[in-house]
Structures are given as C-alpha cells and as structure tokens.
Design a protein around this motif. Structure first.
Motif, PDB file in Angstrom:
ATOM      1  N   GLY A 209       0.830  -1.192   0.000  1.00 40.30           N
ATOM      2  CA  GLY A 209       0.000   0.000   0.000  1.00 40.30           C
ATOM      3  C   GLY A 209       0.869   1.248   0.000  1.00 40.30           C
ATOM      4  N   SER A 210       0.234   2.380  -0.022  1.00 33.94           N
ATOM      5  CA  SER A 210       0.969   3.648  -0.064  1.00 33.94           C
ATOM      6  C   SER A 210       0.903   4.362   1.277  1.00 33.94           C
ATOM      7  CB  SER A 210       0.412   4.561  -1.158  1.00 33.94           C
ATOM      8  OG  SER A 210      -0.947   4.886  -0.891  1.00 33.94           O
ATOM      9  N   LEU A 211       1.926   5.136   1.537  1.00 28.52           N
ATOM     10  CA  LEU A 211       1.994   5.972   2.729  1.00 28.52           C
ATOM     11  C   LEU A 211       2.129   7.420   2.285  1.00 28.52           C
ATOM     12  CD1 LEU A 211       4.424   3.859   4.936  1.00 28.52           C
ATOM     13  CD2 LEU A 211       1.999   4.261   5.360  1.00 28.52           C
TER      14      LEU A 211
ATOM     15  N   ALA B 167       0.459  16.599   9.184  1.00 25.83           N
ATOM     16  CA  ALA B 167       1.718  15.958   8.821  1.00 25.83           C
ATOM     17  C   ALA B 167       1.803  14.596   9.505  1.00 25.83           C
ATOM     18  CB  ALA B 167       2.897  16.833   9.226  1.00 25.83           C
ATOM     19  N   ALA B 168       1.975  13.548   8.717  1.00 26.17           N
ATOM     20  CA  ALA B 168       1.947  12.189   9.241  1.00 26.17           C
ATOM     21  C   ALA B 168       3.352  11.709   9.609  1.00 26.17           C
ATOM     22  CB  ALA B 168       1.338  11.241   8.214  1.00 26.17           C
ATOM     23  N   SER B 169       3.417  10.909  10.664  1.00 23.16           N
ATOM     24  CA  SER B 169       4.643  10.210  11.032  1.00 23.16           C
ATOM     25  C   SER B 169       4.288   8.766  11.328  1.00 23.16           C
ATOM     26  CB  SER B 169       5.310  10.851  12.258  1.00 23.16           C
ATOM     27  OG  SER B 169       5.903  12.086  11.931  1.00 23.16           O
ATOM     28  N   TYR B 170       5.226   7.867  11.034  1.00 22.82           N
ATOM     29  CA  TYR B 170       4.970   6.433  11.144  1.00 22.82           C
ATOM     30  C   TYR B 170       6.018   5.790  12.052  1.00 22.82           C
ATOM     31  CZ  TYR B 170       2.194   7.610   7.059  1.00 22.82           C
ATOM     32  OH  TYR B 170       1.298   8.204   6.204  1.00 22.82           O
ATOM     33  N   LEU B 171       5.557   4.882  12.892  1.00 24.94           N
ATOM     34  CA  LEU B 171       6.451   4.192  13.822  1.00 24.94           C
ATOM     35  C   LEU B 171       7.364   3.225  13.069  1.00 24.94           C
ATOM     36  CD1 LEU B 171       7.310   3.381  16.725  1.00 24.94           C
ATOM     37  CD2 LEU B 171       5.435   1.719  16.692  1.00 24.94           C
ATOM     38  N   VAL B 172       8.666   3.297  13.364  1.00 20.52           N
ATOM     39  CA  VAL B 172       9.646   2.376  12.786  1.00 20.52           C
ATOM     40  C   VAL B 172       9.708   1.125  13.666  1.00 20.52           C
ATOM     41  CG1 VAL B 172      12.066   2.031  12.163  1.00 20.52           C
ATOM     42  CG2 VAL B 172      10.991   4.270  11.825  1.00 20.52           C
TER      43      VAL B 172
ATOM     44  N   TYR C 229      16.482  -0.009   4.462  1.00 21.24           N
ATOM     45  CA  TYR C 229      15.024  -0.069   4.396  1.00 21.24           C
ATOM     46  C   TYR C 229      14.461  -0.170   5.810  1.00 21.24           C
ATOM     47  CZ  TYR C 229      15.749  -0.931  -0.550  1.00 21.24           C
ATOM     48  OH  TYR C 229      16.127  -0.809  -1.869  1.00 21.24           O
ATOM     49  N   LEU C 230      13.388   0.590   6.056  1.00 19.65           N
ATOM     50  CA  LEU C 230      12.757   0.609   7.372  1.00 19.65           C
ATOM     51  C   LEU C 230      11.362   0.005   7.288  1.00 19.65           C
ATOM     52  CD1 LEU C 230      13.756   4.187   8.607  1.00 19.65           C
ATOM     53  CD2 LEU C 230      14.987   2.026   8.899  1.00 19.65           C
ATOM     54  N   LEU C 231      11.018  -0.780   8.289  1.00 20.60           N
ATOM     55  CA  LEU C 231       9.691  -1.387   8.388  1.00 20.60           C
ATOM     56  C   LEU C 231       8.808  -0.471   9.225  1.00 20.60           C
ATOM     57  CD1 LEU C 231       7.980  -3.949   7.728  1.00 20.60           C
ATOM     58  CD2 LEU C 231       8.660  -4.800   9.994  1.00 20.60           C
ATOM     59  N   LEU C 232       7.702  -0.017   8.637  1.00 20.07           N
ATOM     60  CA  LEU C 232       6.839   0.969   9.281  1.00 20.07           C
ATOM     61  C   LEU C 232       5.469   0.381   9.612  1.00 20.07           C
ATOM     62  CD1 LEU C 232       7.551   4.045   6.952  1.00 20.07           C
ATOM     63  CD2 LEU C 232       8.841   3.280   8.969  1.00 20.07           C
ATOM     64  N   ARG C 233       4.901   0.841  10.739  1.00 22.86           N
ATOM     65  CA  ARG C 233       3.525   0.502  11.060  1.00 22.86           C
ATOM     66  C   ARG C 233       2.602   1.359  10.196  1.00 22.86           C
ATOM     67  NH1 ARG C 233       1.655  -3.469  12.414  1.00 22.86           N
ATOM     68  NH2 ARG C 233       2.390  -3.684  14.563  1.00 22.86           N
ATOM     69  N   MET C 234       1.735   0.706   9.430  1.00 24.42           N
ATOM     70  CA  MET C 234       0.844   1.414   8.510  1.00 24.42           C
ATOM     71  C   MET C 234      -0.567   1.512   9.095  1.00 24.42           C
ATOM     72  SD  MET C 234       2.123  -0.375   4.939  1.00 24.42           S
ATOM     73  CE  MET C 234       1.154   0.728   3.899  1.00 24.42           C
ATOM     74  N   PRO C 235      -1.319   2.550   8.751  1.00 17.65           N
ATOM     75  CA  PRO C 235      -2.706   2.635   9.223  1.00 17.65           C
ATOM     76  C   PRO C 235      -3.553   1.527   8.615  1.00 17.65           C
ATOM     77  CG  PRO C 235      -2.224   4.386   7.646  1.00 17.65           C
ATOM     78  CD  PRO C 235      -0.926   3.723   7.960  1.00 17.65           C
TER      79      PRO C 235
ATOM     80  N   TYR D  11      -2.440  -4.889  12.082  1.00 15.34           N
ATOM     81  CA  TYR D  11      -1.003  -5.001  12.269  1.00 15.34           C
ATOM     82  C   TYR D  11      -0.264  -4.855  10.929  1.00 15.34           C
ATOM     83  CZ  TYR D  11      -2.943  -6.883  16.544  1.00 15.34           C
ATOM     84  OH  TYR D  11      -3.680  -7.034  17.699  1.00 15.34           O
ATOM     85  N   LYS D  12      -0.826  -4.068  10.050  1.00 14.29           N
ATOM     86  CA  LYS D  12      -0.268  -3.875   8.721  1.00 14.29           C
ATOM     87  C   LYS D  12       1.088  -3.167   8.790  1.00 14.29           C
ATOM     88  CE  LYS D  12      -1.586  -2.026   4.181  1.00 14.29           C
ATOM     89  NZ  LYS D  12      -2.620  -1.259   3.446  1.00 14.29           N
ATOM     90  N   VAL D  13       2.040  -3.660   7.979  1.00 10.08           N
ATOM     91  CA  VAL D  13       3.373  -3.075   7.941  1.00 10.08           C
ATOM     92  C   VAL D  13       3.855  -3.005   6.491  1.00 10.08           C
ATOM     93  CG1 VAL D  13       4.059  -3.844  10.249  1.00 10.08           C
ATOM     94  CG2 VAL D  13       4.450  -5.342   8.278  1.00 10.08           C
ATOM     95  N   GLY D  14       4.888  -2.227   6.260  1.00 14.19           N
ATOM     96  CA  GLY D  14       5.493  -2.146   4.933  1.00 14.19           C
ATOM     97  C   GLY D  14       6.905  -1.600   5.017  1.00 14.19           C
ATOM     98  N   TRP D  15       7.750  -2.040   4.057  1.00  8.78           N
ATOM     99  CA  TRP D  15       9.143  -1.587   3.994  1.00  8.78           C
ATOM    100  C   TRP D  15       9.266  -0.382   3.060  1.00  8.78           C
ATOM    101  CZ3 TRP D  15      12.935  -3.670   7.025  1.00  8.78           C
ATOM    102  CH2 TRP D  15      12.679  -4.912   7.600  1.00  8.78           C
TER     103      TRP D  15
END
Length: 281
Positions: A94-96, A106-111, A122-128, A136-140
């Motif tokens: 998905g997109s962030l 302004a959005a920020s995402y947990l690493v 590459y960082l793995l982020l918690r996605m909405p 528990y969706k995540v993406g690199w």
C-alpha cells in the motif's frame, strides 16, 4: 685455463637468472602494497543500518523498536511512497502519505525494524489499517525517502487494571484510569512485539461524546464515526454515563478530558504521531 672460464660462465648465468627473478617479483611485491579498488560492504546486523551521511562510521544506527527505550518515527519527505512486503522487493503493501488520511496533518509512522541491503537501508513501518484484519499492517520503505527522528515517548493501555500510562525515556509521567471496550467490542491488543502507533487527532468540545480530543491510533474501528479508528479520547455528554475503570466502550479508550489534554500537552501534537501504543491484557 679452462676452469676460470667455466666459473665465469656459471657466474654470468646465475646473474641473469637472478635479474629475471627480481624483474618478475618486483611487480608482484608492488601489487601487494596497493589496496584493492573495490571492497565488500561491511556486514550490518538486522535491525540496524549504516549512518546515512557517515557510512564509514564504526557503529551502525539501531532502528529496531525496543519498548520504551529505542523508538524512531519516520515521515515521508514529499507526496506519497509505496511500501513493499520485503525490503526493496516483494509486493506492494500500500501507499503511505506525507499527510494523514483524515485531517491532512503531517503524518509520522512508527519504525519497527530495519534492514541494510547492499548500500541501501530499508525501514519497516507501522501502517494505518484499512480494516480490522489489517490492524497489524506493515510495509518496507527506503530510508532515502524518509525523514527519521527519535522519539522519547510511549503510550500504554493495560486492560487488566483499566489504566493509561505514558512514558518518557522509560520514565512513567502519566497514570490515569480509563474505560475500555466491552466484551462485544473489545479494545484490540497490541503487545510490545507488535504495537500500534498514534496516527491522527481531532480536537472537540468538552461536552461532546469524545470530549476535547480524539487521538486516533493506526488500528481500525468500524464503530467510530469520526476517524474510524481505535482512539484514546475524552468524555462528555452520554459517555459520562460509563464510569472510569469499566469495560463499556465500543473499542476506544475513554479517559477524562483533563487526562487527554495533558497527554497532548506533554508530548506535543506534532510529536504525537508515530508514538507507539502498547495495549496489554
């Protein structure tokens, strides 16, 4: 008279052989003194990456989430990016966006984790989430597309004792009672191994059902009519009928307006998004 001539010939032959040996050996000796033109990349442990501006630094940067102690937030430099199921590969997750879906803040995402792949990090982020099955969706995402900063904050909700707590640099600075989800609509769990994160916020009136602030997490909530997310919010109007310290909500975490106001003031609204939210039983 022949013996001196034989010795002379032997001497000349030895001299020629030695000279040839030295000529052959010289380039080899010189080559050993020159560093190779290309070197292999230094091994970096999972969860860490080389420093973006100092790749020669001896100690890589540890990005992997560690509850209360190692917390990083990432924001998109511009526009939106596509996250993937693997670091630098795999399918789209998905997109962030650089702004939140609901309010455009302004959005920020947990690493959550990091991988060094050759010279790329590459960082793995918690996605909405986009539904309860994707809480528990995540993406690199490549770190080159992100602005990454440390956070000192973590929010925790304990369903067993009906409390919300906030920690700064591992030290507890807030501890207040809450209302959690009733059995039919339980507040979802988010252990320290897979925490949610703060995602968005909407200010409200003290007399409204959600009180002065509705702080939305990345988790989905179909009942919530404002942001559609499991949130930590204040109380007003009809929500005051449910006492603190009970399981009476539709999944959100309710607390006094004074508590949610203090939470926003302590962390600061711009710094709130991307803060980990741990929910335990």
């Amino acid at each position: 008279m022949h013996l001196p001539l034989l010795r002379l010939r032997t001497l000349l032959t030895a001299t020629v052989v030695t000279a040839v040996a030295l000529a052959v050996a010289a380039p080899l000796a010189g080559a050993a003194d020159v560093a190779p033109a290309a070197t292999t990349a230094r091994a970096v442990a999972n969860g860490s990456c080389l420093h973006p501006t100092k790749p020669e630094a001896l100690k890589p940067v540890a990005y992997k989430f560690a509850t209360r102690t190692n917390i990083w937030r990432a924001r998109i430099s511009f526009g939106s990016v596509v996250a993937t199921t693997l670091p630098g590969a795999g399918r789209s997750s998905g997109s962030l966006s650089a702004v939140t879906i609901h309010t455009g803040r302004a959005a920020s995402y947990l690493v959550l984790d990091a991988r060094q792949v050759n010279d790329q990090c590459y960082l793995l982020l918690r996605m909405p989430a986009v539904g309860t099955t994707t809480n528990y969706k995540v993406g690199w995402v490549s770190r080159d597309l992100l602005v990454v900063t440390r956070s000192l904050w973590q929010i925790e909700v304990d369903r067993s004792d009906f409390r919300v707590r906030a920690y700064k640099a591992g030290r507890k600075v807030l501890d207040e009672p809450v209302v959690i989800g009733r059995p039919a609509y339980p507040t979802p769990l988010a252990p320290a191994t897979k925490p949610f994160a703060m995602y968005d916020a909407v200010a409200g009136k003290a007399t409204s059902f959600t009180g002065t602030w509705e702080l939305a997490t990345t988790a989905h909530n179909e009942i919530d009519s404002t942001l559609g997310r499991v949130g930590i919010h204040g109380r007003g109007g009809e929500s005051l009928q449910d006492a603190l310290g009970t399981a009476s909500s539709h999944g959100c975490v309710r607390t006094d307006n004074g508590t949610v106001n203090r939470l926003v003031k302590l962390i600061g609204l711009p710094n709130l998004f991307g803060v980990p939210v741990v929910i335990t039983q």
